[in-house]
Design an enzyme around this catalytic site. Structure first.
Site, PDB file in Angstrom:
ATOM      1  N   GLN A 102       0.847  -1.197   0.000  1.00 45.14           N
ATOM      2  CA  GLN A 102       0.000   0.000   0.000  1.00 45.14           C
ATOM      3  C   GLN A 102       0.881   1.244   0.000  1.00 45.14           C
ATOM      4  OE1 GLN A 102      -2.140   1.379   3.539  1.00 45.14           O
ATOM      5  NE2 GLN A 102      -4.046   1.237   2.361  1.00 45.14           N
ATOM      6  N   TYR A 177      -5.600  10.549   4.103  1.00 46.46           N
ATOM      7  CA  TYR A 177      -4.148  10.638   3.997  1.00 46.46           C
ATOM      8  C   TYR A 177      -3.764  11.579   2.853  1.00 46.46           C
ATOM      9  CZ  TYR A 177      -4.106   6.940   7.447  1.00 46.46           C
ATOM     10  OH  TYR A 177      -4.295   6.217   8.604  1.00 46.46           O
ATOM     11  N   ARG A 353     -10.498  -7.434   9.394  1.00 46.33           N
ATOM     12  CA  ARG A 353     -10.704  -8.035  10.716  1.00 46.33           C
ATOM     13  C   ARG A 353     -11.032  -9.523  10.641  1.00 46.33           C
ATOM     14  NH1 ARG A 353     -15.083  -3.585  12.234  1.00 46.33           N
ATOM     15  NH2 ARG A 353     -15.386  -3.910  10.004  1.00 46.33           N
TER      16      ARG A 353
END
Length: 397
Positions: A102, A177, A353
């Protein structure tokens, strides 16, 4: 097994890359690096996921440069860590999975100690909320020459990643971001060609995409994570996101990941379930930040009950608007969820998750048509990103 489960667990290509199935580990920052270098636990974490059967895993937050990190512990793409990265990639490959990185930049949102005495730079002057306790309360605005240099920084990092052995790159266009700060009207107040209209606010993102593509070549897979909505009144909305996706598609991206929310303004929109606040207060060691979390946390960490496939209606609009691959993320934790997403025409699914809770998700799902993941969406794993041992499922021994 239904046709949609068979589709998910069969081989698929993105650009020239062949994956053994359509399950991709999402980029959830692992907290398993120090001073910009991976710890041995980072490799073990991703190898375990590969052993569990996923098609591709994603190393989260690969900073485009040292100053592109939110925290000084995070990785940044540099020759000094090339051997460690190559070992991680080799170990994952040995279990039959591929590796994406990423590619990220913090922009104006950082507590990286390297900024001591200076300001992190984003599209506009503003408050650096995460840096207040570290003596960096403000963020500055990039000049146009600095924007051009940052584009080159992304390209250099992308070429390094390809040469290191990554199989794909995921550019982080979302979650508040660095690139997202240009896209969102909430954080971009510029009056020049990089601000104002959506087309102008997308200029930096499209220049980064074009530069990364030129660096890695036409056959190398580039996917990108976007926020379909920022979750704040003057931020990105789903109508904007549809146009953003179209622009990235036209710009030559191979796949779009349909996420939502922002880490700095509305993080629970992307997580859903139990609040992150209590765990973050417990883990925070800086007394000023701990006090700040207690003071403003209830407003920042809003309540969003968990629902299966909670981003599906918005993501469907993206799916219908673009020709490139679309990667679904958000509340997919059972075979019933997979069937729903695959049936809606999505190409890949990212899991976060669910895989932290059960690294053998794919093996279990392939063996049991009625498989349901046991994740309770307590979100305690996400609060451990600054724990010395990194993230883990607290519900599993």
């Amino acid at each position: 097994m239904s046709q949609y489960l068979e589709k998910c667990f069969s081989g698929a290509k993105i650009n020239s890359l062949e994956l053994r199935n359509r399950i991709i580990k999402a980029a959830t920052f692992e907290g398993m690096s120090a001073n910009g270098a991976p710890k041995p636990s980072l490799g073990a974490f991703h190898s375990r996921l590969a052993e569990g059967g996923i098609g591709m895993t994603t190393l989260a937050y690969c900073g485009a440069e040292s100053n592109g990190r939110v925290m000084d512990s995070m990785l940044y793409m540099d020759e000094q860590i090339k051997p460690q990265l190559q070992q991680i990639i080799s170990d994952v490959h040995s279990h039959g999975a591929k590796v994406s990185g990423q590619l990220s930049h913090c922009g104006n949102f950082s507590k990286n100690k390297e900024f001591k005495g200076r300001r992190p730079l984003g599209p506009s002057f503003g408050i650096n909320s995460v840096g207040i306790a570290s003596g960096m309360p403000f963020a500055g605005a990039l000049t146009i020459p600095e924007i051009k240099e940052r584009v080159k920084t992304f390209a250099r990092a992308a070429l390094f990643m390809k040469n290191t052995g990554f199989d794909a790159i995921e550019i982080h266009f979302g979650h508040g971001y660095g690139i997202s700060q240009f896209i969102s009207p909430r954080t971009n107040k510029r009056k020049d060609e990089y601000g104002g209209s959506l087309e102008n606010r997308m200029r930096f993102a499209l220049e980064v995409l074009a530069a990364v593509r030129a660096a890695v070549g036409d056959d190398f897979p580039i996917i990108g994570k976007i926020s379909m909505m920022d979750g704040v009144g003057d931020g990105i909305k789903i109508d904007d996101a549809v146009e953003i996706a179209k622009m990235l598609d036209k710009g030559g991206i191979d796949g779009i990941i349909t996420s939502g929310g922002t880490s700095s303004m509305n993080p629970m929109l992307m997580f859903r379930g139990d609040t992150l606040l209590n765990g973050m207060i417990e883990q925070e060691t800086n007394p000023i930040m701990k006090f700040g979390l207690k003071l403003v946390g209830p407003k920042l960490f809003r309540q969003y009950p968990y629902e299966d496939t909670y981003f599906l209606p918005q993501a469907q609009r993206i799916r219908d608007a673009v020709d490139c691959a679309v990667v679904y993320i958000g509340g997919c934790s059972s075979n019933a969820d997979i069937e729903r997403v695959m049936g809606a025409g999505f190409d890949f699914i990212q899991l976060g998750r669910s895989l932290i809770h059960d690294p053998d998700f794919v093996k279990h799902a392939m063996a049991d048509a009625n498989y349901k993941n046991g994740c309770s969406h307590c979100n305690k794993c996400a609060t451990l990103i600054e724990h010395p041992d990194g993230i883990r499922c607290v519900e599993v021994a």
